[in-house]
Design a protein around this motif. Structure first.
Motif, short mmCIF file in Angstrom:
data_model
loop_
_atom_site.label_atom_id
_atom_site.label_comp_id
_atom_site.label_asym_id
_atom_site.label_seq_id
_atom_site.Cartn_x
_atom_site.Cartn_y
_atom_site.Cartn_z
N LEU A 72 0.83 -1.45 0.01
CA LEU A 72 -0.14 -0.27 0.12
C LEU A 72 0.72 1.11 -0.37
O LEU A 72 0.49 1.99 -0.60
CB LEU A 72 -0.91 0.23 1.15
N PHE A 73 2.51 1.08 0.92
CA PHE A 73 3.08 2.40 0.93
C PHE A 73 3.90 2.67 -0.52
O PHE A 73 4.04 3.83 -0.86
CB PHE A 73 3.43 2.39 2.73
N GLN A 74 4.47 1.39 -0.83
CA GLN A 74 4.89 1.73 -2.78
C GLN A 74 3.84 2.42 -3.43
O GLN A 74 4.31 3.60 -3.86
CB GLN A 74 5.35 -0.13 -2.82
N THR A 75 2.78 2.34 -2.93
CA THR A 75 1.92 2.62 -4.34
C THR A 75 1.45 3.90 -3.93
O THR A 75 1.55 5.05 -4.66
CB THR A 75 0.35 1.37 -4.60
N GLY A 266 12.35 -13.67 -1.40
CA GLY A 266 10.94 -14.05 -2.88
C GLY A 266 9.62 -13.66 -2.31
O GLY A 266 8.40 -13.22 -3.17
N MET A 267 8.89 -14.01 -0.64
CA MET A 267 7.70 -13.71 -0.05
C MET A 267 7.66 -12.18 -0.57
O MET A 267 6.32 -12.30 -0.57
CB MET A 267 7.55 -14.28 1.37
N PHE A 268 8.13 -11.68 0.32
CA PHE A 268 7.38 -10.09 0.51
C PHE A 268 7.73 -9.43 -1.20
O PHE A 268 7.12 -8.22 -1.40
CB PHE A 268 8.77 -9.42 0.94
N ILE A 269 8.15 -9.63 -2.33
CA ILE A 269 7.83 -9.05 -3.67
C ILE A 269 6.77 -8.60 -4.32
O ILE A 269 6.19 -8.09 -4.33
CB ILE A 269 8.62 -10.03 -4.40
N PRO A 270 5.45 -10.16 -4.13
CA PRO A 270 4.41 -10.08 -4.60
C PRO A 270 3.64 -8.61 -3.03
O PRO A 270 2.81 -7.69 -4.18
CB PRO A 270 3.79 -10.91 -4.32
N PHE A 271 3.41 -8.85 -1.66
CA PHE A 271 3.20 -7.72 -0.88
C PHE A 271 4.00 -6.11 -1.52
O PHE A 271 2.99 -5.93 -0.85
CB PHE A 271 3.78 -7.81 0.21
N ASN A 272 4.92 -6.52 -2.07
CA ASN A 272 5.08 -4.67 -1.99
C ASN A 272 4.97 -4.67 -3.57
O ASN A 272 4.04 -3.49 -3.24
CB ASN A 272 6.58 -4.53 -2.48
N PHE A 273 4.89 -5.29 -4.53
CA PHE A 273 4.34 -4.35 -5.80
C PHE A 273 3.08 -5.65 -6.46
O PHE A 273 3.41 -4.63 -7.89
CB PHE A 273 5.59 -5.15 -6.91
N LEU A 274 2.07 -5.91 -5.53
CA LEU A 274 1.13 -6.63 -6.10
C LEU A 274 -0.23 -5.18 -6.57
O LEU A 274 -0.58 -5.50 -7.56
CB LEU A 274 0.36 -7.55 -4.59
N VAL A 275 -0.05 -4.59 -5.81
CA VAL A 275 -1.06 -3.37 -6.25
C VAL A 275 -0.68 -2.50 -7.41
O VAL A 275 -1.67 -2.55 -8.47
CB VAL A 275 -1.36 -2.21 -4.98
N LEU A 291 -6.59 -5.95 -2.76
CA LEU A 291 -5.61 -7.50 -3.13
C LEU A 291 -4.55 -7.84 -2.11
O LEU A 291 -4.16 -8.85 -2.13
CB LEU A 291 -5.13 -7.55 -4.78
N ILE A 292 -4.32 -6.66 -1.05
CA ILE A 292 -3.10 -7.41 -0.02
C ILE A 292 -3.93 -7.70 0.90
O ILE A 292 -3.81 -9.38 1.20
CB ILE A 292 -3.05 -5.87 0.13
N ALA A 293 -4.84 -7.31 1.53
CA ALA A 293 -6.17 -8.22 2.04
C ALA A 293 -6.74 -9.73 1.51
O ALA A 293 -6.40 -10.68 2.83
CB ALA A 293 -7.82 -7.16 2.15
N ILE A 294 -7.27 -9.59 0.11
CA ILE A 294 -6.83 -10.79 0.55
C ILE A 294 -5.82 -11.66 -0.26
O ILE A 294 -5.96 -12.84 0.19
CB ILE A 294 -8.03 -10.86 -1.97
N LEU A 295 -4.90 -11.35 0.27
CA LEU A 295 -3.91 -12.41 -0.32
C LEU A 295 -3.47 -13.19 1.19
O LEU A 295 -3.12 -13.46 1.29
CB LEU A 295 -1.99 -11.74 -0.75
#
Length: 311
Positions: A72-75, A266-275, A291-295
Motif C-alpha cells: 500500500l505504501f509503495q503505491t 521471494g515472499m515479500f516481492i508480491p506484497f510490495n508490488f502486487l498493487v 488484493l493485499i487483504a485478499i492475499l
C-alpha cells in the motif's frame, strides 16, 4: 553422543558433556546442562498459558502484520507523496523496513534470553508507535525513511521477538496450535489494515491515517505489556559473538536458515508490488488495494486449515 533415554516417555534425553579429547583439541565445551523438565511440567493450556498466546497474537498483529501491507505504501508514495522519486528508490523504504525486521532479530533474541519479553515489548511499543507518528509528519524522502524504515521497523522487530519467544515454554503437545494462533495475528492484521488504510486515505489523508493505525497498535500492545511472560525465568548470559555463530556450524541448522532466507527473499516481492502490477493491467486503485487483504486472507485460511482440531 547422547545418553540413554529414560524409561519414562515424558523425559527428554540429554547430551553428555564433551569428552576430554574434544576439549584438548580446542573445541568449545558445552556447559553441563541442568536436567530438562519432563513433558508433564508444560501447562499446555490454562488461563495463564492462553493469555500469553493472546499477548503474542497482539504483538504479531502490530509487527509482522504491518510488514504484510507494505505494498500500500509503495503505491501511495510513488503516486502521491513522493512522485518525483523513481519506483526503485521508493522501494528502498519498504525493503529496508522488512530487512530491519530480520537483521535486528538476533540481537533481540539475545535480549529476550537474558531479560524476558517485557523490555522488548516496552521498547517495541515506543519505537513502533513513535516511528509511525513521525512518518505521519514526514514530507521528505529521508523523513519517511528514518521514521518508517528504521524507527518503526526496529520496534516491530522487538515486538515480533517478544511475541513468539514465550510460547514454547508454555506449550509442548499443543505447541503447533499455539504458534499457529499467534502467527495468525499477522495475517489477520494483513486483512484488516489494508481495508482501514484504503478507506481512510481519501477521507482524512495520509497523516491521520498513519496516526489512527498507530493508536490501534498502541491500544493492542497494552495487552502483552500485562500478560506476556515466559514460564521459565530468564538467566542472563554474557554477550559473545561466538554464541551467534556457533549454531551455523551445524549443517541441519545452516540448511534451514538458508532455506528460510531464500523463502523470505521471494515472499515479500508480491506484497510490495502486487498493487502496482494490478494497476498496470487495468485494475482500479480502489480495487487493487484490496488484493493485499485478499492475499493475507488466503494465508490466514491456510494456517487454520492445518491446525489440529482439538486442544
Amino acid at each position: 553422543m547422547t545418553s540413554e533415554s529414560s524409561s519414562d516417555s515424558d523425559t527428554i534425553a540429554l547430551p553428555h558433556p564433551p569428552d576430554r579429547e574434544d576439549q584438548e583439541k580446542g573445541s568449545t565445551p558445552i556447559e553441563a546442562a541442568a536436567p530438562r523438565p519432563s513433558l508433564s511440567e508444560f501447562p499446555d493450556g490454562g488461563l495463564k498459558a492462553w493469555s500469553v498466546v493472546v499477548g503474542g497474537w497482539c504483538c504479531l498483529f502490530c509487527s509482522y502484520g504491518w510488514i504484510n501491507v507494505i505494498g500500500l505504501f509503495q503505491t501511495y508514495y510513488q503516486e502521491d507523496l513522493l512522485p518525483s522519486y523513481a519506483p526503485s528508490t521508493i522501494s528502498w523504504i519498504t525493503s529496508v523496513e522488512t530487512g530491519m525486521m530480520y537483521l535486528s532479530t538476533p540481537l533481540y533474541g539475545k535480549i529476550y534470553d537474558n531479560h524476558g519479553p517485557k523490555p522488548l515489548v516496552i521498547w517495541g511499543t515506543f519505537a513502533h508507535v513513535f516511528g509511525l507518528m513521525m512518518a505521519s509528519l514526514g514530507r521528505e524522502y529521508y523523513q519517511i525513511f528514518l521514521a518508517q524504515s528504521i524507527c518503526s521497523a526496529l520496534g516491530a522487530a522487538a515486538l515480533f521477538s517478544a511475541g513468539t519467544g514465550p510460547i514454547g515454554s508454555w506449550f509442548f503437545r499443543n505447541r503447533a496450535l499455539a504458534f499457529g494462533i499467534v502467527t495468525s495475528g499477522s495475517s489477520f492484521s494483513g486483512c484488516l489494515i489494508p481495508i482501514v488504510v484504503t478507506r481512510l486515505l481519501p477521507r482524512i489523508g495520509f497523516p491521520w491515517t498513519m496516526r489512527i493505525c498507530a493508536f490501534i497498535f498502541l491500544g493492542l500492545l497494552c495487552i502483552p505489556l500485562v500478560v506476556l511472560e515466559p514460564r521459565v525465568r530468564p538467566k542472563p548470559q554474557p554477550w559473545e559473538i561466538r554464541a551467534f555463530l556457533r549454531p551455523l556450524y551445524e549443517p541441519a541448522f545452516l540448511a534451514t536458515t538458508l532455506g528460510l532466507a531464500f523463502f523470505s527473499w521471494g515472499m515479500f516481492i508480491p506484497f510490495n508490488f502486487l498493487v502496482l502490477e494490478a494497476q498496470s493491467h487495468g485494475m482500479s486503485l480502489s480495487l487493487a488495494n484490496y488484493l493485499i487483504a485478499i492475499l493475507n486472507a488466503v494465508r490466514y485460511g491456510a494456517i487454520h486449515s492445518h491446525l489440529p482440531t482439538s486442544i
